[in-house]
Design an enzyme around this catalytic site. Structure first.
Site, short mmCIF file in Angstrom:
data_model
loop_
_atom_site.label_atom_id
_atom_site.label_comp_id
_atom_site.label_asym_id
_atom_site.label_seq_id
_atom_site.Cartn_x
_atom_site.Cartn_y
_atom_site.Cartn_z
N ASP A 161 20.12 -87.39 -45.63
CA ASP A 161 20.19 -88.56 -46.39
C ASP A 161 18.86 -89.35 -45.97
O ASP A 161 18.13 -89.05 -45.26
CB ASP A 161 21.56 -89.33 -46.07
CG ASP A 161 21.98 -89.27 -44.46
OD1 ASP A 161 20.98 -88.92 -43.87
OD2 ASP A 161 22.90 -89.56 -44.33
N GLU A 180 30.46 -92.00 -48.17
CA GLU A 180 31.43 -93.27 -47.87
C GLU A 180 32.81 -93.15 -48.14
O GLU A 180 33.07 -92.40 -49.18
CB GLU A 180 30.92 -94.49 -48.06
CG GLU A 180 29.54 -94.96 -47.59
CD GLU A 180 29.59 -95.45 -46.03
OE1 GLU A 180 30.62 -94.89 -45.57
OE2 GLU A 180 28.56 -95.95 -45.53
N HIS A 192 32.39 -91.41 -42.55
CA HIS A 192 31.32 -90.95 -43.49
C HIS A 192 30.66 -89.72 -42.74
O HIS A 192 30.63 -89.49 -41.64
CB HIS A 192 30.45 -91.88 -43.88
CG HIS A 192 29.58 -92.52 -42.92
ND1 HIS A 192 29.48 -93.98 -42.50
CD2 HIS A 192 28.57 -91.90 -42.28
CE1 HIS A 192 28.60 -94.05 -41.73
NE2 HIS A 192 27.80 -92.86 -41.43
N ASP A 230 33.90 -95.26 -40.01
CA ASP A 230 34.81 -94.90 -41.23
C ASP A 230 34.84 -93.78 -41.53
O ASP A 230 35.35 -93.38 -42.72
CB ASP A 230 34.10 -95.95 -42.51
CG ASP A 230 32.88 -95.35 -42.90
OD1 ASP A 230 32.09 -94.48 -42.29
OD2 ASP A 230 32.42 -95.91 -43.77
C1 F6R Z 1 22.75 -89.78 -40.69
C2 F6R Z 1 23.94 -89.59 -41.19
C3 F6R Z 1 25.04 -90.09 -40.73
C4 F6R Z 1 25.15 -90.31 -39.20
C5 F6R Z 1 26.48 -91.42 -38.81
C6 F6R Z 1 26.73 -91.43 -37.42
O1 F6R Z 1 21.62 -88.66 -41.13
O2 F6R Z 1 24.18 -88.76 -41.95
O3 F6R Z 1 26.47 -89.75 -41.31
O4 F6R Z 1 25.54 -89.11 -38.55
O5 F6R Z 1 26.33 -92.61 -39.46
O6 F6R Z 1 25.50 -92.23 -37.05
P1 F6R Z 1 25.39 -92.26 -35.36
O7 F6R Z 1 25.15 -91.04 -34.66
O8 F6R Z 1 24.27 -93.22 -35.18
O9 F6R Z 1 26.48 -93.11 -34.78
#
Ligand code: F6R
Length: 236
Positions: free
Chosen positions: A67, A143, A138, A136
């Site tokens: 992403d 989401e 994702h 959440d």
């Molecule tokens: C990042 C991504 C997100 C993160 C998620 C957890 O490329 O795709 O899904 O993996 O938001 O983020 P952290 O590791 O910062 O808790």
């Protein structure tokens, strides 16, 4: 599904790096699906160490990131393109032309999404997809929703995602509100998936995602249907 629980973030990072290293050794031109955020930082640090010790070679590897924020150029220090360069790509011998990240400043975002899906297809799909998980549920930036989105798409980030990512920005109002993310097809068609999560804030959502009902309201729950998933969780 293989669930590995370790005590520390360092152990998690080492274990995860070993999984990626083994993938690269068995198939040097692997297509690695890569993630950003804080969870994989230690994994990338371990991979860099292995490369520096001469144990790992990225010269034939290809990568596709999950992403990117809409509106941030690859030069922006908050962009995921910048994150990948500073946390991994600049420190190993992966060829920059073999690395791929959605273009968050594409004029036509829909066309960019279609380009990205085509690219993943042309690369032959993802061999190993590295994932973190949002509080959440994702994965990528898929989401909670009423349906699982199949294809790469633009998404309005959930307020909880904006709030948790605010730690990387000056303030919450500087966090972009939209992003491009690959859809569930790219993730679910990956030949194997490695999810890393650490800390108490991830415990409940991980439990719901892995053991609760499969529902787009908890996007990571779809991974219960994937035949080759490894989850590494550290309490700290
Ligand atoms: C990042 C991504 C997100 C993160 C998620 C957890 O490329 O795709 O899904 O993996 O938001 O983020 P952290 O590791 O910062 O808790």
């Amino acid at each position: 599904m293989k669930f590995i629980k370790v005590d520390t973030y360092n152990e998690l990072s080492r274990e995860a790096a070993l999984v990626i290293a083994s993938q690269l050794k068995s198939k040097p031109d692997s297509v690695l699906g890569l993630a950003t955020g804080s969870s994989p930082v230690g994994t990338y640090r371990e991979l860099i160490k292995m490369y520096e010790n001469g144990e790992l070679d990225f010269s034939s590897a290809r990568s596709v990131n999950l992403d990117e924020y809409v509106g941030l150029s690859p030069e922006d220090t908050q962009s995921y393109a910048f994150f990948m360069r500073t946390n991994l790509f600049d420190h190993v011998n992966i060829k920059k032309e073999n690395t791929n990240i959605p273009n968050g400043i594409a004029e036509d975002l829909d066309a960019e999404c279609r380009r990205y899906d085509k690219l993943v297809l042309e690369l032959g799909g993802v061999d190993l997809q590295l994932l973190g998980i949002g509080t959440d549920g994702h994965i990528g930036f898929n989401e909670p929703d009423s349906v699982f989105s199949k294809l790469t798409h633009t998404v309005r980030l959930a307020q909880s995602t904006i709030d948790s990512n605010a730690r990387f920005f000056e303030s919450a109002d500087k966090v972009p509100t939209t992003a491009i993310t690959v859809g569930m097809m790219t993730i679910m068609q990956a030949r194997s998936v490695l999810l890393v999560a650490n800390g108490p804030s991830k415990r409940d959502i991980l439990n719901k995602a892995l053991n609760g009902p499969i529902t787009p309201e908890i996007p990571a729950s779809i991974l219960q249907l994937h035949p080759h998933v490894t989850v590494i969780y550290s309490e700290n």
